[in-house]
Design an enzyme around this catalytic site. Sequence first.
Site, PDB file in Angstrom:
ATOM      1  N   GLY A 142      -2.925   6.523 -24.543  1.00  0.00           N
ATOM      2  CA  GLY A 142      -2.340   7.849 -24.723  1.00  0.00           C
ATOM      3  C   GLY A 142      -3.185   8.923 -24.053  1.00  0.00           C
ATOM      4  O   GLY A 142      -3.403   8.894 -22.852  1.00  0.00           O
ATOM      5  N   GLY A 143      -3.670   9.866 -24.869  1.00  0.00           N
ATOM      6  CA  GLY A 143      -4.492  10.963 -24.344  1.00  0.00           C
ATOM      7  C   GLY A 143      -5.735  10.462 -23.655  1.00  0.00           C
ATOM      8  O   GLY A 143      -6.202  11.046 -22.665  1.00  0.00           O
ATOM      9  N   GLY A 365       4.333   7.874  14.835  1.00  0.00           N
ATOM     10  CA  GLY A 365       4.008   8.816  13.764  1.00  0.00           C
ATOM     11  C   GLY A 365       2.649   8.534  13.156  1.00  0.00           C
ATOM     12  O   GLY A 365       1.954   9.449  12.696  1.00  0.00           O
ATOM     13  N   ALA A 366       2.249   7.269  13.177  1.00  0.00           N
ATOM     14  CA  ALA A 366       0.957   6.916  12.607  1.00  0.00           C
ATOM     15  C   ALA A 366      -0.184   7.495  13.439  1.00  0.00           C
ATOM     16  O   ALA A 366      -1.245   7.831  12.917  1.00  0.00           O
ATOM     17  CB  ALA A 366       0.825   5.404  12.489  1.00  0.00           C
TER      18      ALA A 366
END
Lengths: 472, 70
Positions: A142-143, A365-366
Amino acid sequence: MTVLDNRVVTAASGEEAADPRDPRVRLSHLLDEGSIRLISPEDKSGVLAVTGRVEGVPVVAFCSDARVQGGAMGGDGCEHIVHAYDVAVRERVPVIGVWHSGGARLAEGVESLHAVGRVFAAMTKASGIVPQISVVVGAAAGGAAYGPALTDIVILSDNGRIFVTGPDVVRSVTGEEIDMASLGGPDPHSKRSGVAHVVTKTEAEALLRARQIASLLGHQGRVRDVDEADFGDLLPDNPRRAYDVHPLVNGLLDEPGVELHPKWAPNMVTMLGRLGGRTVGVVANNPMRLGGCLDSTSAEKAARFVRMCDAFGVPLVVLVDTPGYLPGVGQEHDGVVRRGAKLLHAFAEASVPRVTLVTRKSYGGAYIAMNSRALGATRVFAWPTMDVGVTGAVAAVRILKRRELAAVPEEERPALEAKLAEEHEKMSGGVARAIELGVVDEVIEPAKTRGSIAKVLAQATPARGAHGNIPL
Amino acid sequence: MAEVRAEMVANVWKIVVSEGDTVAEGETLVILESMKMEIPVIAEDAGVVAQLKVAEGDVIQEGDLIAVIE
């Protein structure tokens, strides 16, 4: 102010063996002997906060007390953590949290939720100002799971478990049967979720890794003269053959560094280490995995690493050998456009000195995403084996000269392809054109790599980005 | 027992080991061809190749079983 004597709490002293969950024991293994000063009272809050040193570097540290309500966090314990953060930010030193906690204290109800929320706010306000390292040595639920997740580096030991809800709740809600280790242990968090940057076989090793990283980020040093290393035999003779990039990354550094996320998105290597004594962050394509392609997960992993290094003023060294972005329906629907954009953003916004070395392929693009000149690289080096373009020359002519190639008999096609590819390279790209355009500054021999990169880093103006390190 | 699965769509270019072979960690099992690259698939654990599920020329998808190491 209390001084803790580490020797008192080690079992080797011959005194009554200490409870290994005692935060004093855990902090004594984390911090230099005799350096610990309490900055919170030793109480029933479930948290102990201290200042101390690692390898001589001042740090703030806190640790769950798993002996009290399983380390659950209430108002007082959270107040100790917030205070520890105040001290760390005031002193501008790294903060290390050692976690073994079931989360918010049930008995305190909304008061503990409010307190845990205040811890999250303190972590977020400190993000990018001081390095934050979390070591999870027991259950962190949890936290106590989101605490580490908000920090820069999460180290998970063999007994560490991180989850929002445990196996019992999972079973009652979804009917899924799973044990704690399979749900939130080192295996899923190192390979699938990317929650853990480093996993270790023992708690002692986890604390040692935290020391190394705190030292690398807390005491970065200045670049001294370096010895050269010979990388001549590293690349396979066949330019199509994949190889493991780790020997290159480790050889570039003074000694092998600390790799973050080694098993998650392994097609991109992210490593902290020292070059000429100065801390650097290395980002490298690994052709051995997915051919070195960029994909959505590796772009996200590298983006977070680049932003962390930028926030703390750690210069970057980027090693490029990539055939491009990984094509596929899965990638597109997985958000390769959105997640790949994070890497473009991270490099383009970075203020730290950042050197790129293209060892072999850099396509499409790389090419842009891997800290290209256009994105603001401080200096771009290339080995003589470099090949750059929108796509490989042969692949390019197969598209551009499709009709010309189709017109000749099949047996003559390979020769024509090679000839057209050579012409294409002369005209459109290749190394010569890259230098002419100024997108590559210099071709260097592999044997001059360490010295060339160290020189750039030594001469560059130190800088750091003014931003936090959101857990991308 | 460790399953070795394909990380990406690829052609099986070369089979390097046979069923029954003993392999060390890091040893190449098969070589795939994808993205114009020859990409070795390596054993992540030492052991014996119990099953080899691919043949040269096969097209395999991400997640397909390549081999089982015991």
